[in-house]
Design a protein around this motif. Sequence first.
Motif, short mmCIF file in Angstrom:
data_model
loop_
_atom_site.label_atom_id
_atom_site.label_comp_id
_atom_site.label_asym_id
_atom_site.label_seq_id
_atom_site.Cartn_x
_atom_site.Cartn_y
_atom_site.Cartn_z
N ASP A 298 0.92 -1.34 -0.14
CA ASP A 298 -0.03 -0.01 -0.03
C ASP A 298 0.89 1.33 0.00
O ASP A 298 0.60 2.15 -0.64
N SER A 299 1.89 1.13 0.87
CA SER A 299 2.90 2.37 0.95
C SER A 299 4.32 1.99 1.22
O SER A 299 4.57 0.81 1.61
N VAL A 300 5.07 2.90 1.05
CA VAL A 300 6.62 2.65 1.36
C VAL A 300 7.07 3.65 2.19
O VAL A 300 6.78 4.98 1.67
N LYS A 301 7.98 3.62 3.14
CA LYS A 301 8.87 4.52 3.72
C LYS A 301 10.14 4.21 3.79
O LYS A 301 10.66 3.06 3.84
N ILE A 302 11.00 5.42 3.51
CA ILE A 302 12.56 5.07 3.41
C ILE A 302 13.19 5.96 4.70
O ILE A 302 13.10 7.17 4.61
N GLU A 303 13.97 5.34 5.21
CA GLU A 303 15.11 6.26 6.34
C GLU A 303 16.37 5.84 6.02
O GLU A 303 16.63 4.89 5.60
N GLY A 304 17.29 6.81 6.76
CA GLY A 304 18.52 6.82 6.67
C GLY A 304 19.27 6.90 8.14
O GLY A 304 18.51 7.44 8.87
N ALA A 305 20.35 6.44 7.92
CA ALA A 305 21.08 6.40 9.31
C ALA A 305 22.74 6.58 8.97
O ALA A 305 23.14 5.73 7.87
N ARG A 306 23.61 7.44 9.55
CA ARG A 306 24.86 7.43 9.28
C ARG A 306 25.50 6.58 10.55
O ARG A 306 25.51 7.04 11.70
N LEU A 307 25.95 5.14 10.58
CA LEU A 307 26.55 4.30 11.24
C LEU A 307 28.21 4.22 11.27
O LEU A 307 28.56 4.11 10.19
N SER A 308 28.57 4.11 12.29
CA SER A 308 30.15 3.77 12.18
C SER A 308 30.50 2.21 11.92
O SER A 308 31.58 1.91 11.83
N HIS A 309 29.35 1.51 12.61
CA HIS A 309 29.53 0.00 12.71
C HIS A 309 28.32 -0.38 11.98
O HIS A 309 27.37 0.18 11.34
N ASP A 310 28.26 -2.04 12.12
CA ASP A 310 27.02 -2.53 11.54
C ASP A 310 25.81 -2.27 12.26
O ASP A 310 26.10 -1.92 13.41
N TRP A 311 24.63 -2.06 11.57
CA TRP A 311 23.66 -1.53 12.45
C TRP A 311 23.17 -2.58 13.58
O TRP A 311 22.58 -2.06 14.64
N THR A 312 23.55 -3.81 13.29
CA THR A 312 23.18 -4.97 14.61
C THR A 312 23.92 -4.61 15.78
O THR A 312 23.71 -4.92 16.99
N THR A 313 25.00 -3.94 15.60
CA THR A 313 26.10 -3.56 16.85
C THR A 313 25.86 -2.17 17.45
O THR A 313 26.40 -1.97 18.73
N GLU A 314 24.93 -1.43 16.67
CA GLU A 314 24.69 -0.22 17.34
C GLU A 314 23.61 -0.35 18.62
O GLU A 314 22.86 -0.98 18.19
N SER A 315 24.14 0.42 19.64
CA SER A 315 23.27 0.44 20.57
C SER A 315 21.77 0.85 20.51
O SER A 315 20.85 0.65 20.89
N ALA A 316 21.78 1.99 19.79
CA ALA A 316 20.44 2.72 19.30
C ALA A 316 20.64 3.50 18.08
O ALA A 316 21.23 4.40 17.94
N VAL A 317 20.13 2.79 16.99
CA VAL A 317 20.05 3.55 15.56
C VAL A 317 19.12 4.58 15.68
O VAL A 317 17.90 4.17 15.96
N ARG A 318 19.50 5.63 15.21
CA ARG A 318 18.57 6.88 15.11
C ARG A 318 18.28 7.05 13.68
O ARG A 318 19.15 7.54 12.85
N TRP A 319 16.88 6.34 13.03
CA TRP A 319 16.71 6.84 11.79
C TRP A 319 15.91 7.99 11.46
O TRP A 319 15.24 8.55 12.14
N THR A 320 16.52 8.73 10.37
CA THR A 320 15.64 9.92 9.83
C THR A 320 15.07 9.75 8.74
O THR A 320 15.64 9.04 7.83
N THR A 321 13.90 10.28 8.49
CA THR A 321 13.07 10.29 7.24
C THR A 321 13.78 10.59 5.97
O THR A 321 14.17 11.85 5.93
N ILE A 322 13.70 9.73 4.93
CA ILE A 322 14.10 10.36 3.72
C ILE A 322 12.80 10.60 2.64
O ILE A 322 12.56 11.49 2.15
N LEU A 323 12.15 9.59 2.95
CA LEU A 323 10.95 9.49 2.30
C LEU A 323 9.89 9.14 3.07
O LEU A 323 9.72 7.86 3.77
N ARG A 324 8.87 9.91 3.49
CA ARG A 324 7.65 9.73 4.27
C ARG A 324 6.77 8.72 3.63
O ARG A 324 6.82 8.22 2.50
N PRO A 325 5.83 7.96 4.54
CA PRO A 325 4.99 7.15 3.93
C PRO A 325 4.42 7.48 2.69
O PRO A 325 3.76 8.53 2.63
#
Length: 367
Positions: A298-325
């Motif tokens: 029905d819809s798609v949303k896209i977010e981005g983040a700048r990480l220094s490591h793999d996303w699974t090892t980050e304690s808390a990923v802060r995603w910012t909106t690139i494309l709203r739903p």
Amino acid sequence: MIEKIAPAFTELGEFASVSAGGSVCFATDDFFATCENMIADSEPVFLADKYTELGKWMDGWETRRKRVAGHDWCVLKLATKCVIRGFLIDTAFFTGNYAPKYSIQAACLTPTEESLIPERDTCMGSACSVNEMEAMNQLNSHKWDEIVPVTALRPGYEDTRLNYQKVLSDEAYTHIRVNIYPDGGIARLRVYGEAKPEPPLPHHMVDLLSLLSGATCQGYSDAHYGHPRNIIKPCRSQCMADGWETARKLDRPQVIEANEDGTCKLPGEEWAIFKLGFPGRIKELCVDTAHFKGNFPDSVKIEGARLSHDWTTESAVRWTTILRPSKLSAHAEHWYTCESEPATHIKVTMAPDGGISRIRAFGLVDF
């Protein structure tokens, strides 16, 4: 039975198949079935009553029974320069005619070396000519790095057809030589790894999410019908199987209602996370639902983040909106302009479920 859990390397990008951009450069013999079948995107099939004038039709690469000295081999060009992490050699339906053993060698060829490879003329029932073999001998491919030693294959029955092989080398290669000993058939070959492209020029827009740029899928919520790594392949998809498609959510309401923005009031969502090939600022997005006509999201949303490591090892990923739903439609490309912050990863969220064939994320590299 078929191995239920595939090795971890099969979650990486795949670089030999046609849709990824792989191709056959050379084969010693294409008598019963041409080498191109081995890198087809489709799953192999068996047609019991199908024969050709040369013998039984087989969905793979099958050479004639060797009656001269030597063994059969082929050279494949990978979609791009990459570090190979593993192979899948599928012998499906080759039960009395599979190749008993194989080995794989690899090289990173220069344009000059690649120009020595003769033009490929694919024809069932044929073998390479003396001139073609002489041209290939100039490459000394028999001396390329051996990344898989001579290894036994299993027959193509349902419980033995999948032959996985891990590769430990960290070298990057452009071509591989697949040796079979001494002859026989392989249904499909898959080459998994990580692209190692040259950095793009400054101020040059590139698809940061392309397999050829080095993008990889690093996690997802559901891949019931198709893996999300498909959506970063460089060419447009040819069918639904060559996209990311999830199962239907079982908690969907009995009667669907709409929001004011046109999206549907549906619970739940599915997601996939990708590491971009290069960190960058995304300027333009394309979400393609080609072939998904009754099962697009029905819809798609896209977010981005700048990480220094793999996303699974980050304690808390802060995603910012690139494309709203944003509302999607059937079998169409949807283009969006945007201005993202520098990102190394993106998260694609579809609501509530469905299929997407490709996503492009054009932008400028930001190191």
